[in-house]
Design a protein around this motif. Structure first.
Motif, PDB file in Angstrom:
ATOM      1  N   MET A   1      49.746   5.056  -2.879  1.00 58.43           N
ATOM      2  CA  MET A   1      49.951   5.778  -4.118  1.00 58.43           C
ATOM      3  C   MET A   1      51.104   6.747  -3.937  1.00 58.43           C
ATOM      4  N   PHE A  37      40.287   2.749 -13.848  1.00 54.43           N
ATOM      5  CA  PHE A  37      39.604   2.235 -12.668  1.00 54.43           C
ATOM      6  C   PHE A  37      39.226   3.396 -11.762  1.00 54.43           C
ATOM      7  N   ILE A  38      38.200   3.186 -10.951  1.00 55.34           N
ATOM      8  CA  ILE A  38      37.850   4.128  -9.892  1.00 55.34           C
ATOM      9  C   ILE A  38      37.849   3.326  -8.602  1.00 55.34           C
ATOM     10  N   ASP A  39      38.641   3.766  -7.615  1.00 57.16           N
ATOM     11  CA  ASP A  39      38.671   3.030  -6.352  1.00 57.16           C
ATOM     12  C   ASP A  39      37.595   3.556  -5.408  1.00 57.16           C
ATOM     13  N   GLY A  40      37.516   3.028  -4.214  1.00 60.27           N
ATOM     14  CA  GLY A  40      36.494   3.411  -3.243  1.00 60.27           C
ATOM     15  C   GLY A  40      36.607   4.842  -2.748  1.00 60.27           C
ATOM     16  N   SER A  41      37.733   5.480  -2.992  1.00 58.39           N
ATOM     17  CA  SER A  41      37.948   6.854  -2.517  1.00 58.39           C
ATOM     18  C   SER A  41      37.787   7.866  -3.637  1.00 58.39           C
ATOM     19  N   ASP A  42      37.101   7.511  -4.707  1.00 58.82           N
ATOM     20  CA  ASP A  42      36.895   8.389  -5.868  1.00 58.82           C
ATOM     21  C   ASP A  42      38.199   8.780  -6.559  1.00 58.82           C
ATOM     22  N   ASN A  43      39.202   7.938  -6.465  1.00 57.26           N
ATOM     23  CA  ASN A  43      40.446   8.157  -7.199  1.00 57.26           C
ATOM     24  C   ASN A  43      40.343   7.491  -8.559  1.00 57.26           C
ATOM     25  N   ILE A  45      42.357   5.658 -11.428  1.00 58.39           N
ATOM     26  CA  ILE A  45      43.607   4.913 -11.567  1.00 58.39           C
ATOM     27  C   ILE A  45      43.742   4.474 -13.011  1.00 58.39           C
ATOM     28  N   LYS A  47      45.903   2.120 -15.616  1.00 60.82           N
ATOM     29  CA  LYS A  47      46.777   0.954 -15.619  1.00 60.82           C
ATOM     30  C   LYS A  47      47.026   0.549 -17.062  1.00 60.82           C
TER      31      LYS A  47
END
Length: 177
Positions: A1, A37-43, A45, A47
């Motif tokens: 990122m 979106f939410i990734d595995g690291s609580d970010n 995103i 798009k």
């Protein structure tokens, strides 16, 4: 990122403002949809959302089918970039951003039939000498993309125009469900 150094506060209604410079660089227009979106690291995103992207496989098959019969380049776009290309232009334009001229034509919902060979800028700074057809794909009242046919060797025909209209309508109906 990639960090931008920009910090924004969430207001009482849970809204956040995306800075104008970022919207301009990513070609995000007012009223455009974003997917969250939410990734595995609580970010979180964001798009750009394209209804046509979910039909990428269908678009590729349709473009290949038309090319196999007409031997003319077939380009299918979402509102920002080329989604599927069949023919000699594939390696040069696939996933390239559309030119501002093409985006404007799409926003104006214009259909273009240019049977004589002329210059056409289809991607930023890239000009082709070709006869061409441009048909917007309109689903649910919104322009979601376009289909283009380019011939660098000869004229596009009225039959080619009808084929692009049929494909535009077919893809729109698939999006609308």
């Amino acid at each position: 990122m990639k960090a931008t150094g920009v910090v924004r506060r969430i207001d009482d209604l849970g809204r956040i403002v995306i800075p104008k410079e970022i919207r301009k660089n990513l070609r995000i227009k007012n009223g455009e949809n974003l997917e969250i979106f939410i990734d595995g690291s609580d970010n979180i995103i964001l798009k750009k959302y394209s209804q046509l992207d979910k039909l990428k496989d269908v678009a590729e098959e349709v473009a290949e089918s038309i090319y196999s019969i007409t031997k003319k380049n077939v380009l299918i776009t979402n509102t920002d970039a080329f989604l599927s290309i069949s023919g000699s232009l594939k390696k040069d334009y696939l996933k390239q951003p559309l030119s501002e001229k093409i985006i404007k034509i799409m926003q104006d919902r214009k259909e273009i039939f240019q049977p004589e060979i002329t210059d056409v800028e289809i991607a930023d700074g890239k000009i082709e000498k070709a006869s061409y057809i441009f048909s917007p794909i309109i689903a649910g009242g919104d322009v979601v993309g376009a289909i283009m046919m380019l011939s660098q060797k000869g004229e596009v025909t009225e039959s080619d125009l009808e084929a692009t209209k049929i494909v535009a309508n077919f893809l729109a109906k698939h999006i609308e469900g």
